[in-house]
Write a protein that holds these residues in place. Structure first.
Motif, PDB file in Angstrom:
ATOM      1  N   ASP A 102       0.646  -1.179  -0.007  1.00  0.00           N
ATOM      2  CA  ASP A 102      -0.036   0.046   0.024  1.00  0.00           C
ATOM      3  C   ASP A 102       0.765   1.158  -0.001  1.00  0.00           C
ATOM      4  OD1 ASP A 102       0.939   0.159   2.558  1.00  0.00           O
ATOM      5  OD2 ASP A 102      -0.863   0.058   3.610  1.00  0.00           O
ATOM      6  N   ARG A 130      -8.139  -4.675   0.758  1.00  0.00           N
ATOM      7  CA  ARG A 130      -8.686  -3.841   1.694  1.00  0.00           C
ATOM      8  C   ARG A 130      -8.782  -2.457   0.851  1.00  0.00           C
ATOM      9  NH1 ARG A 130      -5.277  -3.511   7.157  1.00  0.00           N
ATOM     10  NH2 ARG A 130      -6.929  -2.547   7.850  1.00  0.00           N
ATOM     11  N   ASP A 131      -7.784  -1.766   0.427  1.00  0.00           N
ATOM     12  CA  ASP A 131      -8.011  -0.488  -0.146  1.00  0.00           C
ATOM     13  C   ASP A 131      -7.915  -0.750  -1.722  1.00  0.00           C
ATOM     14  OD1 ASP A 131      -8.208   0.599   2.136  1.00  0.00           O
ATOM     15  OD2 ASP A 131      -5.913   0.688   2.301  1.00  0.00           O
ATOM     16  N   SER A 182      -2.592  -3.766   0.915  1.00  0.00           N
ATOM     17  CA  SER A 182      -3.911  -3.383   0.414  1.00  0.00           C
ATOM     18  C   SER A 182      -4.754  -4.487  -0.217  1.00  0.00           C
ATOM     19  CB  SER A 182      -3.935  -2.353  -0.575  1.00  0.00           C
ATOM     20  OG  SER A 182      -3.065  -2.507  -1.729  1.00  0.00           O
TER      21      SER A 182
END
Length: 216
Positions: free
Chosen positions: A142, A168-169, A148
């Motif tokens: 990330d 996640r992101d 991420s």
């Protein structure tokens, strides 16, 4: 191909359990552990269709026990179990990747701890996995020392298992493209459900049969 997918998954479950000091037993019917498996992992995986509840004699079948019903034909409803979820086995034949390889290897215990935190599995993932040549733990950095997204690739010989895919992101498309790039040229197998199933299919995976997981 479903039989290869099932046996790869059982081998992966055994590997994870062994890192917790709980190696399983394997025969033509099933893989199983007599003591409770780590969180997120089953106590038994069926290896052929047509089994019955006699399988429960191989495990600690008390509250919290789980069975991966690999062919979705095992009825445990009358033994205190409910269906936790249903999914589809997947196969992607060898071929060109879709996109570029954005995932990088997780190689240190510190990075694995951060990866496992991002994944949500925490202490399930032990550092011993990093030294096993059959295992590649991959992550999407990330840019801030964390992850991420990520996945695990497990080389079972004839096939490579894809599991623990998470975001996640990151966009799911980016992670799945990285999985395909990392496994290019190999038969990839695994299982998914819901949105992840749809994403995998957009990246060349096809469904090859149903499974379900039972939980007591």
């Amino acid at each position: 191909m479903i039989h290869f997918a099932v046996r790869e998954n059982a081998a992966w479950c055994d590997l994870v359990c062994a890192t917790h000091g709980r190696p399983g037993s394997l025969d033509t019917d099933a893989w199983s552990v007599s003591r409770r498996s780590p969180p997120l992992y089953p106590d038994a995986v069926t290896l052929r269709p047509g089994l019955d509840a006699g399988l429960l004699r191989r495990i600690d079948a008390g509250p919290g026990a789980s069975v991966k019903d690999s062919y979705a034909d095992l009825d445990l409803a009358g033994h205190g179990f409910d269906v936790l979820f249903e999914a589809q086995w997947l196969h992607r034949p060898p071929g060109s990747p879709v996109g570029h390889e954005a995932l990088v290897p997780v190689t240190t215990a510190g990075d694995l701890k951060a990866w496992a935190h991002a994944h949500g599995g925490g202490s399930v993932f032990r550092p011993d996995l990093l030294t096993d040549p059959r295992v590649r733990i991959l992550g999407l950095a990330d840019g801030h020392g964390g992850w991420s997204g990520g996945a695990v690739l497990h080389d079972a010989g004839e096939v490579v298992g894809v599991s623990n895919v998470f975001t996640r992101d990151a966009a799911p498309e980016q992670v799945w493209a990285g999985v395909c790039a990392a496994g290019a040229g190999r038969h990839l197998v695994g299982y998914e459900q819901d949105a992840d199933l749809a994403t995998a299919r957009r990246h060349g995976f096809r469904t090859i049969g149903p499974l379900r997981v039972w939980l007591r």
